[in-house]
Write a protein that holds these residues in place. Structure first.
Motif, PDB file in Angstrom:
ATOM      1  N   THR A 199      67.009  61.516  12.862  1.00 36.01           N
ATOM      2  CA  THR A 199      66.420  61.965  11.594  1.00 36.01           C
ATOM      3  C   THR A 199      65.911  63.389  11.676  1.00 36.01           C
ATOM      4  N   TYR A 200      65.216  63.712  12.777  1.00 35.30           N
ATOM      5  CA  TYR A 200      64.588  65.020  12.885  1.00 35.30           C
ATOM      6  C   TYR A 200      65.357  65.972  13.796  1.00 35.30           C
ATOM      7  N   LYS A 241      57.508  63.479  11.768  1.00 32.29           N
ATOM      8  CA  LYS A 241      58.230  64.486  12.554  1.00 32.29           C
ATOM      9  C   LYS A 241      57.425  64.976  13.754  1.00 32.29           C
ATOM     10  N   PHE A 242      56.159  64.567  13.861  1.00 33.23           N
ATOM     11  CA  PHE A 242      55.321  64.970  14.991  1.00 33.23           C
ATOM     12  C   PHE A 242      55.174  63.857  16.038  1.00 33.23           C
ATOM     13  N   SER A 243      55.975  62.808  15.937  1.00 27.67           N
ATOM     14  CA  SER A 243      55.732  61.627  16.766  1.00 27.67           C
ATOM     15  C   SER A 243      56.100  61.791  18.230  1.00 27.67           C
ATOM     16  N   ASP A 244      56.811  62.842  18.603  1.00 22.77           N
ATOM     17  CA  ASP A 244      57.113  63.042  20.025  1.00 22.77           C
ATOM     18  C   ASP A 244      56.234  64.115  20.659  1.00 22.77           C
ATOM     19  N   PHE A 250      50.140  68.817  19.551  1.00 23.70           N
ATOM     20  CA  PHE A 250      49.984  68.847  18.101  1.00 23.70           C
ATOM     21  C   PHE A 250      48.785  69.700  17.701  1.00 23.70           C
ATOM     22  N   ARG A 251      47.673  69.477  18.371  1.00 23.71           N
ATOM     23  CA  ARG A 251      46.463  70.223  18.038  1.00 23.71           C
ATOM     24  C   ARG A 251      46.638  71.715  18.316  1.00 23.71           C
ATOM     25  N   THR A 252      47.257  72.047  19.453  1.00 29.19           N
ATOM     26  CA  THR A 252      47.425  73.446  19.839  1.00 29.19           C
ATOM     27  C   THR A 252      48.371  74.188  18.910  1.00 29.19           C
ATOM     28  N   TRP A 463      56.870  65.739   5.365  1.00 29.38           N
ATOM     29  CA  TRP A 463      55.670  65.108   5.919  1.00 29.38           C
ATOM     30  C   TRP A 463      54.853  64.519   4.774  1.00 29.38           C
ATOM     31  N   GLY A 464      54.194  63.370   5.020  1.00 24.64           N
ATOM     32  CA  GLY A 464      53.294  62.794   4.026  1.00 24.64           C
ATOM     33  C   GLY A 464      54.012  62.397   2.745  1.00 24.64           C
ATOM     34  N   GLU A 465      53.313  62.492   1.628  1.00 29.14           N
ATOM     35  CA  GLU A 465      53.906  62.205   0.323  1.00 29.14           C
ATOM     36  C   GLU A 465      54.490  63.494  -0.247  1.00 29.14           C
ATOM     37  N   LYS A 466      55.705  63.813   0.193  1.00 31.28           N
ATOM     38  CA  LYS A 466      56.406  65.040  -0.211  1.00 31.28           C
ATOM     39  C   LYS A 466      55.547  66.269   0.055  1.00 31.28           C
ATOM     40  N   GLY A 467      54.846  66.238   1.201  1.00 31.62           N
ATOM     41  CA  GLY A 467      54.033  67.379   1.605  1.00 31.62           C
ATOM     42  C   GLY A 467      52.573  67.260   1.243  1.00 31.62           C
ATOM     43  N   TYR A 468      52.185  66.185   0.531  1.00 32.43           N
ATOM     44  CA  TYR A 468      50.798  66.009   0.096  1.00 32.43           C
ATOM     45  C   TYR A 468      50.099  64.909   0.884  1.00 32.43           C
TER      46      TYR A 468
END
Length: 490
Positions: A199-200, A241-244, A250-252, A463-468
């Motif tokens: 997917t990503y 899309k941040f799951s790996d 992620f924070r950095t 990401w999220g609800e179409k970016g929201y």
């Protein structure tokens, strides 16, 4: 072949298992020894990050290093392995018993872009005093437990809170940090991971990286389920899309710790609008909000939050909606730190001092700092001032409905895995004192009698609800009311 690699091979996730576009060959690892000239700067940076916050006399000393560098975007990515010597602990006020010095083996990934270093990964574990062979060192420690949120969050979990509803926060803490994972989980997650990779469009350069990313993914999915169980709203958490990415990566890369570390420019308090807030409001339906943008691998949320606010202010006062340049702020706002973070209050001052903002078309986004190329002749928008808004959420809603979208900062706890719904994390897990992400309030309302803020994010529409993002309204959730501000356009 190890079970992990057999699984990856069967799923076609290892290099060579399926046809893939040719990738440039990365440089081979340099041999163990003192850091070479190429590795010297990133190694020093990694050591500084490891020792950050440690008192003199407790800082680790660099031993041997091996590693390699390769091109990555506009810069270089360095993969390093290093032995570190931690000094003995003989201070009775710090350690209960005297301890001998400890040798650690650490893996670091450091991105060097335009002279700015960013630590993408730090993974350390104790080893024997002698590293076997120094050619094939023991693997560094297992992935760190995610979602620790720092010592402040951990200590807060042991304190009762009005929102607790009889939750036992000590058990919450143990749940979030529960290890090891059930042995059969990697197998169950493997097909999900394969879908994620497809997917990503993820590619991994080696067996080691593929194995590492699968282990991170599995840990992240378990923690997403735990966050799901602890959320008191309607939010759904899972694969994004941040799951790996590890929590630290992620924070950095995507968040902005400067929001809680620096005071920024002092702004005057906005005048109250004096009106009651309508039951609901949405500036998207009224033409005051541009499309969702993507900050990329750059901690520039502060710039997107501010330009979104200025876009709305200009529309409401001048009648034209323009997509404005975040890149101008990355390059020309010298009070802030571009991809390393910034503050909305500083950004307003920079816009005013520069003489305005150019449009996205004239000064397009690059996602890294470059030389300032602002042209006063091309500036299409100006601001007169900026104001700080009330922390009362009813007053914030009334101000938003009358005056336009609002720049705010929040604690991004759980957002790495947010998919849809109204998020309401337990307050100790999403402390208002640990804000680290700037976003834009564009509206508010109710879903199934649950009040929410509608929040425009800057991580793209995938990401999220179409970016929201939708966050509970009225409870000070995740500090949404602690740093609200707006530009003033007369």
């Amino acid at each position: 072949m190890a079970p992990w690699l057999q699984l990856l091979s069967l799923l076609g996730l290892l290099p060579g298992a399926v046809a893939a576009p040719a990738q440039p060959q990365a440089a081979s690892f340099q041999a163990w020894g003192p850091p070479s000239p190429e590795l010297l700067a990133p190694t020093r940076f990694a050591l500084d990050m490891f020792n950050r916050g440690r008192a003199a006399g407790t800082r680790a000393v660099l031993g041997l290093v091996r590693g390699r560098g390769r091109r990555a975007g506009q810069g270089s990515l360095y993969s390093l392995e290093a032995t570190l010597e931690e000094p003995p602990c003989n201070d009775p006020t710090v350690c209960r018993l005297p301890a001998s010095k400890k040798t650690l083996l650490c893996s670091f990934e450091v991105l060097d872009e335009l002279g700015k270093h960013v630590l993408l990964r730090k993974d350390c574990g104790p080893v024997d005093t002698k590293v076997p062979g120094l050619g094939e060192p023991k693997a560094a420690g297992e992935p760190k437990s995610a979602f620790t949120q720092g010592s402040a969050m951990i200590s807060s979990l042991s304190q009762p809170h009005p929102d607790s509803r009889n939750e036992t926060f000590s058990s919450v803490l143990s749940l979030l940090n529960e290890d090891p994972l059930p042995q059969d989980l990697p197998v169950k997650m493997a097909s999900i991971f394969k879908n994620f990779v497809i997917t990503y469009n993820r590619t991994y350069e080696s067996k080691e990286e593929a194995r590492w990313r699968l282990s991170v993914f599995v840990n992240n999915m378990v923690r997403a389920q735990k966050i799901q169980a602890l959320d008191r709203g309607t939010a759904q958490y899972g694969v994004t899309k941040f799951s790996d990415l590890t929590e630290e990566e992620f924070r950095t890369i995507y968040l902005n710790p400067l929001l809680r570390e620096e005071p920024g420019n002092k702004m005057k308090q906005a005048k109250s609008v004096g009106d009651l807030a309508p039951p609901e409001w949405d500036w998207r339906s009224k033409g005051a909000v541009t499309k969702v943008k993507d900050q990329g691998m750059c901690g520039s949320c502060w710039a997107f939050s501010v330009t979104g606010n200025v876009e709305g202010q200009w529309f409401l006062n001048q009648g034209t909606l323009l997509s404005l340049s975040e890149q101008e702020l990355l390059d020309c706002d010298k009070m802030d730190k571009a991809c390393m973070g910034g503050l909305p209050s500083n950004a307003y001052s920079a816009i005013k001092n520069l003489g305005g903002l150019e449009t996205e078309d004239d000064y397009s986004y690059r996602g890294h700092m470059q030389a300032c190329n602002f042209s006063a002749e091309k500036a299409k928008v100006y601001i007169n001032d900026s104001v700080e808004l009330s922390q009362n959420e009813q007053k914030l809603a009334a101000w938003l409905a009358k005056k336009g979208p609002i720049s705010v900062a929040i604690n991004a706890f759980g957002m790495q895995f947010y998919r849809h719904g109204i998020s309401r994390p337990l307050r100790p897990l999403c402390s208002p004192w640990l804000i680290d992400h700037a976003v834009l309030l564009v509206g508010y309302g109710n879903r199934s009698d649950i009040p929410f803020w509608a929040i425009k994010n800057s991580w793209g529409t995938d990401w999220g609800e179409k970016g929201y993002y939708y966050l509970h309204r009225g409870s000070g959730a995740c500090g949404v009311n602690t740093m609200a501000s707006s530009a003033v356009v007369d």
